[in-house]
Design a protein around this motif. Sequence first.
Motif, PDB file in Angstrom:
ATOM      1  N   THR A  40      43.414  24.825  33.085  1.00 18.83           N
ATOM      2  CA  THR A  40      43.607  25.928  34.041  1.00 18.83           C
ATOM      3  C   THR A  40      44.193  27.153  33.354  1.00 18.83           C
ATOM      4  O   THR A  40      43.765  28.293  33.605  1.00 18.83           O
ATOM      5  N   ILE A  41      45.182  26.936  32.495  1.00 16.44           N
ATOM      6  CA  ILE A  41      45.776  28.071  31.774  1.00 16.44           C
ATOM      7  C   ILE A  41      44.729  28.774  30.923  1.00 16.44           C
ATOM      8  O   ILE A  41      44.620  30.013  30.916  1.00 16.44           O
ATOM      9  N   GLN A  42      43.932  27.967  30.219  1.00 22.58           N
ATOM     10  CA  GLN A  42      42.930  28.544  29.340  1.00 22.58           C
ATOM     11  C   GLN A  42      41.863  29.312  30.121  1.00 22.58           C
ATOM     12  O   GLN A  42      41.484  30.437  29.762  1.00 22.58           O
ATOM     13  N   VAL A  43      41.361  28.729  31.208  1.00 22.22           N
ATOM     14  CA  VAL A  43      40.285  29.359  31.971  1.00 22.22           C
ATOM     15  C   VAL A  43      40.779  30.629  32.662  1.00 22.22           C
ATOM     16  O   VAL A  43      40.107  31.683  32.625  1.00 22.22           O
ATOM     17  N   LEU A  44      41.926  30.559  33.297  1.00 23.44           N
ATOM     18  CA  LEU A  44      42.425  31.724  34.035  1.00 23.44           C
ATOM     19  C   LEU A  44      42.767  32.881  33.094  1.00 23.44           C
ATOM     20  O   LEU A  44      42.533  34.059  33.426  1.00 23.44           O
ATOM     21  N   SER A  45      43.300  32.570  31.919  1.00 24.54           N
ATOM     22  CA  SER A  45      43.706  33.645  31.009  1.00 24.54           C
ATOM     23  C   SER A  45      42.543  34.127  30.143  1.00 24.54           C
ATOM     24  O   SER A  45      42.355  35.346  29.972  1.00 24.54           O
ATOM     25  N   ALA A  46      41.735  33.219  29.609  1.00 21.65           N
ATOM     26  CA  ALA A  46      40.676  33.615  28.685  1.00 21.65           C
ATOM     27  C   ALA A  46      39.411  34.038  29.415  1.00 21.65           C
ATOM     28  O   ALA A  46      38.826  35.087  29.103  1.00 21.65           O
ATOM     29  N   ASP A  47      38.965  33.258  30.389  1.00 23.96           N
ATOM     30  CA  ASP A  47      37.697  33.567  31.064  1.00 23.96           C
ATOM     31  C   ASP A  47      37.862  34.605  32.168  1.00 23.96           C
ATOM     32  O   ASP A  47      37.033  35.520  32.309  1.00 23.96           O
ATOM     33  N   TYR A  48      38.887  34.448  32.971  1.00 23.02           N
ATOM     34  CA  TYR A  48      39.067  35.378  34.089  1.00 23.02           C
ATOM     35  C   TYR A  48      39.920  36.592  33.704  1.00 23.02           C
ATOM     36  O   TYR A  48      39.942  37.583  34.428  1.00 23.02           O
ATOM     37  N   VAL A  94      42.098  41.383  38.708  1.00 18.87           N
ATOM     38  CA  VAL A  94      41.462  41.501  37.406  1.00 18.87           C
ATOM     39  C   VAL A  94      39.954  41.617  37.608  1.00 18.87           C
ATOM     40  O   VAL A  94      39.422  41.262  38.654  1.00 18.87           O
ATOM     41  N   ASP A  95      39.320  42.121  36.558  1.00 18.17           N
ATOM     42  CA  ASP A  95      37.866  42.277  36.590  1.00 18.17           C
ATOM     43  C   ASP A  95      37.240  41.131  35.797  1.00 18.17           C
ATOM     44  O   ASP A  95      37.365  41.077  34.570  1.00 18.17           O
ATOM     45  N   PHE A  96      36.608  40.163  36.504  1.00 16.27           N
ATOM     46  CA  PHE A  96      36.001  39.014  35.838  1.00 16.27           C
ATOM     47  C   PHE A  96      34.500  39.052  36.067  1.00 16.27           C
ATOM     48  O   PHE A  96      33.997  39.773  36.938  1.00 16.27           O
ATOM     49  N   LYS A  97      33.800  38.266  35.296  1.00 17.38           N
ATOM     50  CA  LYS A  97      32.339  38.271  35.350  1.00 17.38           C
ATOM     51  C   LYS A  97      31.842  37.753  36.694  1.00 17.38           C
ATOM     52  O   LYS A  97      32.438  36.881  37.324  1.00 17.38           O
ATOM     53  N   PRO A 103      36.447  32.021  45.434  1.00 17.19           N
ATOM     54  CA  PRO A 103      37.896  32.166  45.167  1.00 17.19           C
ATOM     55  C   PRO A 103      38.521  31.000  44.415  1.00 17.19           C
ATOM     56  O   PRO A 103      39.681  31.091  43.999  1.00 17.19           O
ATOM     57  N   PHE A 104      37.795  29.886  44.234  1.00 13.32           N
ATOM     58  CA  PHE A 104      38.397  28.717  43.603  1.00 13.32           C
ATOM     59  C   PHE A 104      37.592  28.348  42.363  1.00 13.32           C
ATOM     60  O   PHE A 104      36.442  27.899  42.460  1.00 13.32           O
TER      61      PHE A 104
END
Length: 420
Positions: A40-48, A94-97, A103-104
């Motif tokens: 979760t930390i990796q996805v929320l910070s790196a991807d999102y 934030v601006d994500f792809k 939302p989840f």
Amino acid sequence: MTPVEEQPPRALLAGASRRWVRLLPWGVAFVLSVALLPTTIQVLSADYGLNGGIASALAVAQAAPLLLAVVRPLQAWYVIFAADVAGALALLSVDFKEQLLWPFPPMEIVGYIGLCLALGLREPRRTLLLVWLATAGANVGLGFFSPHGTSAMNVLLTILSGVVLVLGRALRERYDAQRRLAEQETISEAERDRRTLLEERARIARELHDVVAHHMSVITVQADTAAYRLDQLPPDVQEEFTSIAATSRESLVEMRRLLGVLRNEEANGELAPQPGLTRIGQLVEATARAGVPVEFTPCDAEVPEAVGLSAYRIVQEALANVVRHAPGAPTQVSVSASESVLDSVSESGSEDSARLTVLVVNGPPPEPPAAPLEQGGTGHGLVGMRERVRIIGGTLDAGPLPDGGFRVAAQLPLNGKDFT
């Protein structure tokens, strides 16, 4: 009045008989927590592109309570649901792809599905319905703020959570039904044993009534005819005999009333005279005619009627068990009293140590086994034997033999002291 202490909640599947099943919820919760926390930390910070501190706080709030869900799934749901909604709102900053789920995110869906399974296994239907409505409401409400427009993937959590909640509840109801069935079978078995014992006791009481009634009738007749059989009886002695006869008749009336309570519509055949030692030979002959080879050693000793009746019933039930369970097996029946005992009885008139021995031994059934003599039983097997022996103060030894046969040995006291 002291308040009742609330019992601590039990873990999911804590009542399972196998240890690995009891540990399964803890193992699943641990694996999910350990796997989802860094993911979760990796996805929320790196991807999102979410801030690292916020992503870490959300990951802890969404993954760590899964361990609590093993014991308190509803309290864990409060924390995780709030963290999931807060995470969805944080992602709006934030601006994500566009191809990323909102939302989840996927890891939140995985953790939430595991939580829903725990809820289904523990909580009542009303709570599960409210949980699903809250999930659907959050999906619909957040859909109005979707940064990339609504899509079918936005309702993925609503669908999956509903399916898992229903599945968890179905598993819970199936488990409860199996547990109640096992408990009912245990209760039914105990009640069946108790009813069998009570029925056998009533049957023994009805049979012993006939024995005792015979002796009471003899006492009544002797007391009534004493004045005619004995010359010049004093008036006080005649009055005593009259009182004895009256008391005996009253006792017979009370016994017949008691017998009316013990008898039922199936007890009509029990009005016949009760059998004794002299009838065992007929029983053995009937069994031999059915194809069971029986060797019989009779006993000519005079025994009390109650003892003779018990000996007959024990042999009858033992032979019936041979017919049912070992048809065609060679069988030995022996009813005896030792010579020393008979001598002591005849010389001194005392029966303090006299005992009647009843022995029924059968070997293993032949191959192929012969057809059984009868399908139904004459009593209640070892339950009836033990109860008869216990009532008259005797002992019973019954059990299988090493060669595959069976042995029934009863010691029945002949003295009156052992009957009390």
